[in-house]
Design an enzyme around this catalytic site. Structure first.
Site, PDB file in Angstrom:
ATOM      1  N   TYR A  66     -11.567   3.263  -4.919  1.00 16.46           N
ATOM      2  CA  TYR A  66     -11.865   2.988  -3.511  1.00 16.46           C
ATOM      3  C   TYR A  66     -13.163   3.714  -3.173  1.00 16.46           C
ATOM      4  CZ  TYR A  66      -7.089   1.222  -2.795  1.00 16.46           C
ATOM      5  OH  TYR A  66      -5.922   0.509  -2.856  1.00 16.46           O
ATOM      6  N   PHE A 213      -1.416  -4.781   2.488  1.00 14.49           N
ATOM      7  CA  PHE A 213      -1.823  -5.999   3.201  1.00 14.49           C
ATOM      8  C   PHE A 213      -0.733  -6.458   4.169  1.00 14.49           C
ATOM      9  CE2 PHE A 213      -4.585  -7.385  -0.688  1.00 14.49           C
ATOM     10  CZ  PHE A 213      -5.633  -6.591  -0.252  1.00 14.49           C
ATOM     11  N   GLY A 223      -9.324  -8.037   5.882  1.00 14.14           N
ATOM     12  CA  GLY A 223      -8.695  -7.253   6.946  1.00 14.14           C
ATOM     13  C   GLY A 223      -8.046  -8.090   8.028  1.00 14.14           C
TER      14      GLY A 223
HETATM   15  N1  LIG Z   1      -1.986  -1.505  -4.920  1.00  9.80           N
HETATM   16  C1  LIG Z   1      -2.948  -2.322  -4.584  1.00  9.80           C
HETATM   17  O1  LIG Z   1      -3.335  -3.180  -5.357  1.00  9.80           O
HETATM   18  C2  LIG Z   1      -3.561  -2.246  -3.209  1.00  9.80           C
HETATM   19  C3  LIG Z   1      -4.427  -3.269  -2.780  1.00  9.80           C
HETATM   20  C4  LIG Z   1      -4.957  -3.180  -1.511  1.00  9.80           C
HETATM   21  C5  LIG Z   1      -4.645  -2.104  -0.693  1.00  9.80           C
HETATM   22  N2  LIG Z   1      -3.830  -1.099  -1.133  1.00  9.80           N
HETATM   23  C6  LIG Z   1      -3.507   0.063  -0.272  1.00  9.80           C
HETATM   24  O2  LIG Z   1      -2.776  -0.413   0.838  1.00  9.80           O
HETATM   25  C7  LIG Z   1      -3.381   0.048   2.048  1.00  9.80           C
HETATM   26  C8  LIG Z   1      -3.125  -0.992   3.122  1.00  9.80           C
HETATM   27  O3  LIG Z   1      -3.822  -2.168   2.819  1.00  9.80           O
HETATM   28  P1  LIG Z   1      -5.112  -2.620   3.665  1.00  9.80           P
HETATM   29  O4  LIG Z   1      -5.761  -1.430   4.245  1.00  9.80           O
HETATM   30  O5  LIG Z   1      -5.923  -3.488   2.808  1.00  9.80           O
HETATM   31  O6  LIG Z   1      -4.500  -3.620   4.708  1.00  9.80           O
HETATM   32  P2  LIG Z   1      -3.565  -3.508   5.977  1.00  9.80           P
HETATM   33  O7  LIG Z   1      -3.014  -2.171   6.196  1.00  9.80           O
HETATM   34  O8  LIG Z   1      -2.680  -4.669   5.886  1.00  9.80           O
HETATM   35  O9  LIG Z   1      -4.592  -3.852   7.147  1.00  9.80           O
HETATM   36  C9  LIG Z   1      -5.795  -3.197   7.321  1.00  9.80           C
HETATM   37  C10 LIG Z   1      -6.601  -4.053   8.266  1.00  9.80           C
HETATM   38  O10 LIG Z   1      -5.940  -4.094   9.532  1.00  9.80           O
HETATM   39  C11 LIG Z   1      -6.743  -3.466  10.521  1.00  9.80           C
HETATM   40  N3  LIG Z   1      -5.821  -2.648  11.328  1.00  9.80           N
HETATM   41  C12 LIG Z   1      -5.108  -1.567  10.947  1.00  9.80           C
HETATM   42  N4  LIG Z   1      -4.360  -1.128  11.955  1.00  9.80           N
HETATM   43  C13 LIG Z   1      -4.592  -1.945  13.011  1.00  9.80           C
HETATM   44  C14 LIG Z   1      -4.109  -1.997  14.342  1.00  9.80           C
HETATM   45  N5  LIG Z   1      -3.212  -1.112  14.801  1.00  9.80           N
HETATM   46  N6  LIG Z   1      -4.574  -2.984  15.145  1.00  9.80           N
HETATM   47  C15 LIG Z   1      -5.465  -3.893  14.709  1.00  9.80           C
HETATM   48  N7  LIG Z   1      -5.968  -3.894  13.446  1.00  9.80           N
HETATM   49  C16 LIG Z   1      -5.523  -2.922  12.610  1.00  9.80           C
HETATM   50  C17 LIG Z   1      -7.781  -2.674   9.781  1.00  9.80           C
HETATM   51  O11 LIG Z   1      -8.998  -2.625  10.476  1.00  9.80           O
HETATM   52  P3  LIG Z   1      -9.487  -1.283  11.244  1.00  9.80           P
HETATM   53  O12 LIG Z   1     -10.050  -0.385  10.187  1.00  9.80           O
HETATM   54  O13 LIG Z   1     -10.487  -1.815  12.199  1.00  9.80           O
HETATM   55  O14 LIG Z   1      -8.278  -0.706  11.904  1.00  9.80           O
HETATM   56  C18 LIG Z   1      -7.968  -3.512   8.514  1.00  9.80           C
HETATM   57  O15 LIG Z   1      -8.809  -4.630   8.802  1.00  9.80           O
HETATM   58  C19 LIG Z   1      -4.854   0.230   1.661  1.00  9.80           C
HETATM   59  O16 LIG Z   1      -5.543   1.042   2.587  1.00  9.80           O
HETATM   60  C20 LIG Z   1      -4.733   0.792   0.280  1.00  9.80           C
HETATM   61  O17 LIG Z   1      -4.502   2.198   0.341  1.00  9.80           O
HETATM   62  C21 LIG Z   1      -3.267  -1.180  -2.368  1.00  9.80           C
END
Ligand SMILES: NC(=O)c1ccc[n+]([C@@H]2O[C@H](COP(=O)([O-])OP(=O)(O)OC[C@H]3O[C@@H](n4cnc5c(N)ncnc54)[C@H](OP(=O)(O)O)[C@@H]3O)[C@@H](O)[C@H]2O)c1
Length: 297
Positions: A66, A213, A223
């Site tokens: 990351y 996600f 996102g």
């Molecule tokens: N194991 C794997 O293969 C893998 C793959 C992908 C991700 N991950 C992990 O999983 C975590 C979560 O996944 P993710 O970050 O991709 O997606 P997520 O948590 O599903 O969503 C993040 C998205 O939602 C927005 N968001 C978050 N809180 C919000 C709220 N309260 N209101 C409106 N928008 C909101 C964020 O933008 P803002 O920044 O503007 O809030 C960002 O665009 C990652 O951070 C990572 O640590 C693991």
């Protein structure tokens, strides 16, 4: 409801091996860049991490891969949080890797996993990693890779092991090698409903299910921001919260073993996400959301 005073313990706890975490955690992937790909603001990222811990978050998900041209999630975590609170569980993942320019490399061979673990140790400034997920990609069997990680666990470099991006048949393969404390897979409301049974199977085996996600759903790295189902919007409006918060609350309702790791670089979103752990969906809400979920099959 004054969301700013709600702390992550409102979501309840789960124990990963011998490490107890609040069920609302934090994903660090969004700290390194803005949605349009510009490097994230460093001070803001550090502030978000510190605020997360102040709000009781004690499960942070990260990875050495990351990073954006100027920011590394692991370095930001180290800067913001070291010396680390005793109850903080930092989960990382190995398997994939990127070269210094950010180009993806082929999945690591089993003998390359030690180097990836050590990279995380250096960046986080730790002597051992609390939790390492093997993030597989295209392997029919994870046994050999998981065996390499089990050796590092036995050597004291890793406390607990998990799996990521896996299909159901990978779990028994890994469990035959070493204990698995969690499965981290893409999953959410109306997103990959075909994995519902796997979520239940993990519960039956005492394995945490850590969806990613769960807000972004099929927009994945792009996102949040897609068009939301009117039924979901109606439930959100009734509670006076965003659809993102309902999405998180819904995942937590899937079982006590489900741990949320929402990713955000936005301090207001962080507060809202932590407060999602206190939101209780009614039976009527859950019925309406189940219909939304089924449409995602
Ligand atoms: N194991 C794997 O293969 C893998 C793959 C992908 C991700 N991950 C992990 O999983 C975590 C979560 O996944 P993710 O970050 O991709 O997606 P997520 O948590 O599903 O969503 C993040 C998205 O939602 C927005 N968001 C978050 N809180 C919000 C709220 N309260 N209101 C409106 N928008 C909101 C964020 O933008 P803002 O920044 O503007 O809030 C960002 O665009 C990652 O951070 C990572 O640590 C693991």
């Amino acid at each position: 409801m004054d969301t700013g005073t709600i702390t992550a313990d409102a979501a309840g706890t789960w124990t990963l091996g011998d490490l107890t975490v609040n069920r609302i955690g934090f994903g660090a992937m969004r700290l390194t860049a803005t949605a349009d790909g510009r490097p994230g603001d460093r001070d803001r990222a550090v502030a978000v991490l510190r605020r997360a811990v102040e709000l009781g978050v004690n499960h942070i998900d990260t990875a050495a891969f990351y990073f954006s041209p100027l920011r590394s999630a692991n370095e930001l975590i180290n800067t913001a949080l070291a010396p680390y609170p005793e109850d903080l569980v930092v989960a990382t993942k190995v398997g994939p890797g990127k070269d210094p320019s950010g180009r993806w490399l082929p999945l690591a061979r089993p003998d390359e996993l030690r180097g990836q673990v050590e990279e995380n140790l250096r960046q986080l400034g730790r002597d051992h990693l609390d939790l390492v997920n093997l993030r597989q990609n295209g392997l029919e069997s994870v046994a050999e890779h998981f065996g390499a990680l089990a050796e590092l666990r036995d050597a004291g470099l890793i406390r607990h092991l998990g799996l990521s991006n896996v299909r159901p048949h990978h779990l028994p393969q890994a469990r035959a090698v070493a204990p698995v404390v969690c499965v981290q897979n893409a999953y959410g409301l109306g997103f990959r409903a075909g994995h519902d049974q796997f979520v239940r199977d993990c519960a039956a085996q005492g394995v945490a299910y850590v969806p990613f996600f769960s807000i972004a759903t099929d927009r994945r790295e792009a996102g949040a921001g897609g068009t939301e189902d009117p039924e979901l919007v109606a439930v959100a409006d009734a509670h006076g919260v965003s659809t993102a918060v309902i999405r998180l609350a819904w995942t937590l309702h899937r079982g006590p073993h489900v741990l949320a790791i929402p990713g955000t670089g936005n301090p207001d979103h962080l507060v809202a996400n932590v407060a999602a752990g206190a939101l209780r969906l009614t039976d009527d809400d859950l019925t309406r959301l189940e219909a939304v979920h089924r449409r995602g099959e």
